[in-house]
Write a protein that holds these residues in place. Structure first.
Motif, mmCIF file in Angstrom:
data_model
loop_
_atom_site.group_PDB
_atom_site.id
_atom_site.type_symbol
_atom_site.label_atom_id
_atom_site.label_comp_id
_atom_site.label_asym_id
_atom_site.label_seq_id
_atom_site.Cartn_x
_atom_site.Cartn_y
_atom_site.Cartn_z
ATOM 1 N N ASP A 53 -8.878 22.261 15.517
ATOM 2 C CA ASP A 53 -7.944 21.339 15.089
ATOM 3 C C ASP A 53 -8.489 20.107 14.684
ATOM 4 O O ASP A 53 -9.310 19.721 15.489
ATOM 5 C CB ASP A 53 -6.922 20.799 16.131
ATOM 6 C CG ASP A 53 -5.957 22.291 16.508
ATOM 7 O OD1 ASP A 53 -5.854 22.826 15.681
ATOM 8 O OD2 ASP A 53 -5.327 22.254 17.587
ATOM 9 N N THR A 54 -8.199 19.501 13.777
ATOM 10 C CA THR A 54 -8.862 18.021 13.087
ATOM 11 C C THR A 54 -8.319 16.998 13.744
ATOM 12 O O THR A 54 -6.890 16.890 14.095
ATOM 13 C CB THR A 54 -8.708 18.123 11.664
ATOM 14 O OG1 THR A 54 -7.479 18.392 11.135
ATOM 15 C CG2 THR A 54 -9.777 19.441 11.036
ATOM 16 N N VAL A 55 -8.806 15.967 13.821
ATOM 17 C CA VAL A 55 -8.466 14.820 14.046
ATOM 18 C C VAL A 55 -8.800 13.698 13.222
ATOM 19 O O VAL A 55 -9.673 13.450 12.491
ATOM 20 C CB VAL A 55 -9.263 14.302 15.420
ATOM 21 C CG1 VAL A 55 -8.771 12.894 16.124
ATOM 22 C CG2 VAL A 55 -9.116 15.272 16.799
ATOM 23 N N THR A 63 -8.537 3.941 8.054
ATOM 24 C CA THR A 63 -8.649 5.297 7.994
ATOM 25 C C THR A 63 -10.017 5.946 7.511
ATOM 26 O O THR A 63 -10.181 5.295 6.273
ATOM 27 C CB THR A 63 -7.503 6.206 7.453
ATOM 28 O OG1 THR A 63 -6.355 5.850 7.963
ATOM 29 C CG2 THR A 63 -7.822 7.509 7.395
ATOM 30 N N LEU A 64 -10.783 6.643 8.219
ATOM 31 C CA LEU A 64 -12.045 7.180 7.674
ATOM 32 C C LEU A 64 -11.940 8.448 6.771
ATOM 33 O O LEU A 64 -10.900 9.119 6.869
ATOM 34 C CB LEU A 64 -13.073 7.420 8.685
ATOM 35 C CG LEU A 64 -13.399 6.472 9.844
ATOM 36 C CD1 LEU A 64 -14.219 6.867 10.819
ATOM 37 C CD2 LEU A 64 -13.854 5.176 9.063
ATOM 38 N N ALA A 85 -19.532 4.290 9.783
ATOM 39 C CA ALA A 85 -18.330 3.407 10.297
ATOM 40 C C ALA A 85 -18.464 2.696 11.369
ATOM 41 O O ALA A 85 -17.761 1.700 11.309
ATOM 42 C CB ALA A 85 -17.166 4.503 10.288
ATOM 43 N N LEU A 86 -19.119 3.093 12.393
ATOM 44 C CA LEU A 86 -19.220 2.233 13.745
ATOM 45 C C LEU A 86 -20.598 1.631 13.658
ATOM 46 O O LEU A 86 -20.711 0.921 14.977
ATOM 47 C CB LEU A 86 -19.103 3.261 14.846
ATOM 48 C CG LEU A 86 -17.642 3.841 14.817
ATOM 49 C CD1 LEU A 86 -17.830 5.247 15.926
ATOM 50 C CD2 LEU A 86 -16.799 2.971 15.198
ATOM 51 N N ASN A 163 -7.593 5.894 16.749
ATOM 52 C CA ASN A 163 -8.225 4.642 16.400
ATOM 53 C C ASN A 163 -9.011 3.828 17.299
ATOM 54 O O ASN A 163 -8.776 3.619 18.392
ATOM 55 C CB ASN A 163 -6.638 3.542 16.353
ATOM 56 C CG ASN A 163 -7.101 2.005 15.541
ATOM 57 O OD1 ASN A 163 -8.105 2.159 14.797
ATOM 58 N ND2 ASN A 163 -6.606 1.235 15.947
ATOM 59 N N ILE A 164 -10.319 3.542 16.757
ATOM 60 C CA ILE A 164 -11.451 3.221 17.623
ATOM 61 C C ILE A 164 -11.836 1.802 17.556
ATOM 62 O O ILE A 164 -11.965 1.299 16.250
ATOM 63 C CB ILE A 164 -12.843 4.183 17.286
ATOM 64 C CG1 ILE A 164 -12.559 5.390 17.658
ATOM 65 C CG2 ILE A 164 -13.852 3.582 17.926
ATOM 66 C CD1 ILE A 164 -13.795 6.424 16.946
ATOM 67 N N VAL A 165 -11.776 0.942 18.434
ATOM 68 C CA VAL A 165 -12.178 -0.470 18.274
ATOM 69 C C VAL A 165 -13.122 -0.738 19.394
ATOM 70 O O VAL A 165 -13.462 -0.230 20.464
ATOM 71 C CB VAL A 165 -10.754 -1.126 18.689
ATOM 72 C CG1 VAL A 165 -9.850 -1.080 17.559
ATOM 73 C CG2 VAL A 165 -10.168 -0.828 20.073
#
Length: 367
Positions: A53-55, A63-64, A85-86, A163-165
């Protein structure tokens, strides 16, 4: 003594047998291209990719174009997202064939051994953090980023979005790494330990405790190395650390030793040092969970159930001793036991995680 240097990787046990990671194309890192070399393992097919399954991935709400995967209940982040991105630094040691992710006191080392890709933190293997290789693309567990590299994620189950912060709850301290590397009677000794920058009394107290532990280790293994017979292969000694918790005025440093003095394998041991940054006091498990004995009983029940369900359980667990072994993670407590304590050596350090919420602790150490 010198500031942070490249970690010594002499331990045959802590670094698995290494073969180059397979990537679809060379990964650009630091202006150079990491080589792509086939491995003995078969590359997963497109059908295998479709089984995941994709995330949907976001960074600070944006959004990436890259997607993550769900694998055995874990959210896996593509390696490319870490560098692009990070903005994590990713380097490659062509001699050791190891990828290093991150530049702080906690660094991830990624290898691809005979058992597939594996992940260590500062050369220490910690449980189920192994990456996966799908269609020649490497994916890293979000959990290892959250636990050790200062990221925090919000999961939306309805849209399968993570969502990564950056974690904003980290203590306002700076950690430096000190090293002591010695060669004694043909045996290599590699020691790394952290120090908190500053000259306050609590900081000095913390640093003295951590440094004294490292110096005691150095003294002990030096004496052992000096006594090595000439007809015995060289010994190996490694002392390293991981910062497992650095929030709410509390700092947790987990140190791990590896000693090889002959035989089929070396011996490993751990020490968890938990400090109150305001006082410099070292905290016990009871200091963390409070005087309520129900907390300790709940932790003991989890450990007992986990141990008895392990195939390598040797029996005889009757409960915690007076000073249970534990370390803190962002949102929970990990109880652990030494190799041979209750399980066969191959089981490593049996670990049992309990979220703070299960203990009725929403956010520990807050006023």
């Amino acid at each position: 003594m010198q500031k942070h240097t490249k970690a010594n990787r002499t331990s045959r046990l802590l670094r698995r047998e290494i073969t180059p990671i397979v990537l679809a194309a060379g990964l650009i890192v630091g202006g150079s291209t990491i080589p792509v070399t086939p491995t003995e393992a078969a590359t997963p097919t497109a059908h295998q990719l479709q089984a995941y399954d994709t995330v949907r991935l976001q960074v600070n709400g944006q959004t990436l174009d890259m997607q993550g995967l769900l694998s055995a209940g874990r959210t896996m982040i593509p390696l490319r997202a870490l560098s692009e991105a990070l903005d994590f630094s990713i380097s490659y040691d062509s001699e050791e064939q190891i990828y290093t992710i991150g530049s702080g006191v906690n660094q991830l080392q990624l290898t691809n051994g005979s058992y597939g890709p594996s992940m260590t933190v500062n050369n220490i293997y910690l449980g189920d953090y192994d990456p996966i290789n799908v269609e020649s693309r490497l994916y890293v567990s979000y959990r290892v980023l959250s636990d050790f590299l200062g990221l925090h994620g919000a999961w939306d189950n309805s849209t399968k979005t993570l969502n990564i912060v950056q974690d904003e709850q980290a203590n306002a301290i700076t950690l430096a790494t000190e090293t002591m590397n010695e060669s004694v009677n043909g045996s290599e000794i590699s020691i790394r330990y952290p120090q908190v920058e500053g000259d306050s009394m609590p900081t000095q107290r913390i640093n003295e405790t951590i440094q004294a532990q490292a110096e005691k280790y150095l003294q002990g293994v030096t004496e052992t190395a000096e006594e090595r017979p000439d007809d015995v292969r060289n010994y190996e000694f490694m002392h390293d650390f991981i910062v497992t918790y650095n929030q709410n005025g509390v700092l947790n440093v987990l140190t791990q030793d590896y000693n090889y003095v002959g035989g089929a394998h070396g011996i490993q041991s751990r020490t968890s040092l938990v400090f109150d940054l305001e006082s410099g006091k070292q905290l016990s498990l009871q200091d963390v969970v409070g005087a309520n004995t129900d907390y300790l009983q709940a932790l003991e029940d989890v450990a007992r159930t986990g141990l008895t369900e392990m195939d390598m359980y040797l029996g005889e667990f009757a409960g915690f001793d007076e000073d249970p072994q534990f370390y803190l993670k962002r949102d929970g407590i990990v109880m652990y036991f030494a190799p041979y304590e209750y399980t066969a050596y191959a089981a490593g350090f049996p670990e049992f995680y309990v979220p703070f919420g299960d203990l009725g602790i929403q956010m520990p150490f807050e006023d």
